[in-house]
Design a protein around this motif. Sequence first.
Motif, PDB file in Angstrom:
ATOM      1  N   ALA A 139     -22.183 -70.620  29.310  1.00 40.80           N
ATOM      2  CA  ALA A 139     -22.192 -69.596  30.365  1.00 40.80           C
ATOM      3  C   ALA A 139     -20.886 -69.220  30.842  1.00 40.80           C
ATOM      4  O   ALA A 139     -20.629 -67.880  31.092  1.00 40.80           O
ATOM      5  N   ALA A 142     -19.617 -66.432  28.488  1.00 38.40           N
ATOM      6  CA  ALA A 142     -20.049 -65.331  29.043  1.00 38.40           C
ATOM      7  C   ALA A 142     -19.405 -64.681  30.124  1.00 38.40           C
ATOM      8  O   ALA A 142     -19.168 -63.666  30.252  1.00 38.40           O
ATOM      9  N   ILE A 159     -31.327 -68.701  29.512  1.00 37.63           N
ATOM     10  CA  ILE A 159     -30.294 -69.614  29.753  1.00 37.63           C
ATOM     11  C   ILE A 159     -30.879 -70.928  29.777  1.00 37.63           C
ATOM     12  O   ILE A 159     -31.898 -71.177  30.372  1.00 37.63           O
ATOM     13  N   THR A 249     -29.401 -63.313  22.990  1.00 40.66           N
ATOM     14  CA  THR A 249     -28.323 -64.335  23.734  1.00 40.66           C
ATOM     15  C   THR A 249     -29.036 -65.542  24.313  1.00 40.66           C
ATOM     16  O   THR A 249     -29.900 -65.421  24.929  1.00 40.66           O
ATOM     17  N   LEU A 251     -27.475 -68.549  26.665  1.00 42.12           N
ATOM     18  CA  LEU A 251     -26.418 -69.177  27.357  1.00 42.12           C
ATOM     19  C   LEU A 251     -26.551 -70.652  27.546  1.00 42.12           C
ATOM     20  O   LEU A 251     -27.742 -70.838  27.925  1.00 42.12           O
TER      21      LEU A 251
END
Lengths: 417, 121
Positions: A139, A142, A159, A249, A251
């Motif tokens: 994270a 990112a 996430i 994606t 994270l």
Amino acid sequence: MLNYDIVVIGGGPAGMAAALKAKECGVDSILILERAETLGGILEQCIHTGFGLHYFGEELSGPEYADRFISLVDEQKIEYKTDTMALEITENNVVYAVNKTDGLLEIQSKAVILAMGCRERPRGALNIAGSRASGVMSAGTAQKYVNIDGYMPGKKVVILGSGDIGLIMARRMTLEGAEVKVVCELMPYSSGLTRNIVQCLDDFNIPLRLSCTVIGIHGKDRVEGVTIANVDENRRPIPGTEEYIECDTLLLSVGLIPENELTRAVGIELDPVTSGAVVDENRETSHNGVFACGNVLHVHDLVDYVTLESQTAGEGAARYVLGGNNEPEYITTKGVNGVRYIVPQKVNIKNDGDVKLYFRVGQVYKNAKTVVKYNGEEIISKKRPRLAPGEMESVIIKNDMLKGFAEGGIIEISVEE
Amino acid sequence: MQKNIICVACPMGCGVTVELDDNGTIVSVTGNTCKRGDAYARTEITNPVRSLATTVKVEGGVFNVVPCKSSGALPKDKVFDCMEVINSVCAKAPVKLGDVLVSDILGTGIDIVATNHCPIK
Ligand SMILES: Cc1cc2nc3c(=O)[nH]c(=O)nc-3n(C[C@H](O)[C@H](O)[C@H](O)COP(=O)(O)OP(=O)(O)OC[C@H]3O[C@@H](n4cnc5c(N)ncnc54)[C@H](O)[C@@H]3O)c2cc1C
Ligand code: SF4
């Protein structure tokens, strides 16, 4: 060889606060070494507000909080070298560092302050099955892409981990037009602050699934989806609960680890729970003249506490350099029954001030008590309406109390329900 | 009608229940531990606001973007509209911390200000 009274490794909020305090205490020869292009540390990428509420009584963004200290460092004419990586410290407090202009630097220092911060646990530490497709990142990585490079790393996001950085990034990616499908948390509770769950997830109807993890990553070149599953009380995936979620994606916000390679290499004693050095109340490590503060010592959730702790270390280092230290007599501190750790791990009873002990609990408690015992006898007890792993707690040991202790004694802090 | 919200005015995070009548007038606020919770719940129901932090594109700077924030809280339902406005502007380097990048955004009386410096490349 260069000579300084104090070399500070790391120019984040911890390093800057420590350097400023040491200067205020009368040490003039100070050098800060910072690996990045600018001072400020990780705060430069934490653009959301909520920093400084305790210390400045204002809600600042990360860069604004850092800027106040960068301005002070400039004002106080404290020397620093950016783009400079410290490589090694030796037994005799010689610091080796390298940068493009000076090449290899050899710096003899009387005291060294370690302020290297922490880094995120990488994917390797997790063991998720699946491909090595791109689109899997921490994270914090990112956060750097979006907030510093101005580049969005994905459109459909899952996430893993509900720590504050993960929550903050859920909101940030949503604001920039991404769809955050779910936040999965392995534990039955989130380690993030309640206000972040409300303002970063609930506000945008992002589901938070507790006791849930990612068990597989799909896709060849780029992530195409992940499989999530609920976990039982032993954190094992429960068969039959698997669910495929399409995303580009993933994270990871699965915790921070203090960056202690330098510390370990010189043989400084580390605490297995904090992964930081074992320190006394001045934040001096097991190595004479080497101090540690901020996230390199233990992971903080509020930068305000990083600043306060680092001032303590800066003052301790200044006193060390200026020669005000007495022969210490230590008592040790120990977290028991729900208290995971305490910093500092030892306290010099000859100290002439009050000592604040910081600690963290291992789970959420409501209407509990924190109890401090000295050699088994209760000395302080405090009612706490709420205790959570995500929030650091503290207790003050008054100096007159400290004076009544004897070398070798033990202070224990526990939670009682 | 009942609305359940979580007070975020302090780390306690109390669950607060707000009772509304048919006209949407608040009849009662319960579940809060202290007065601040009552006040928080009332604004949250009648006029929810949020502060906004994001980035603005920069031309000719050492970085592509500079971080910014709203100078005060914005109406919650205008946050995405504000994002659209902010993403349509481009600042010129050098940008200094505190520079106003968008003034009076969408007539809210709130400015969008830079929260870091971005020197010329
Ligand atoms: C990704 C991420 C996001 C975070 N978000 C928040 C948040 O939203 N709110 C909050 O309150 N806290 C947040 N934190 C915690 C935050 O890091 C701390 O509050 C605070 O920044 C810690 O300060 P520090 O100075 O100890 O560490 P850092 O800010 O990490 O600074 C350490 C500095 O040391 C430098 N360094 C490391 N090793 C070397 C070396 N060998 N040589 C030279 N320099 C070196 C690094 O480049 C860095 O600049 C976050 C942390 C991370 C990792
Ligand atoms: S109601 Fe009071 S005690 Fe409860 S969260 Fe809000 S401010 Fe805190």
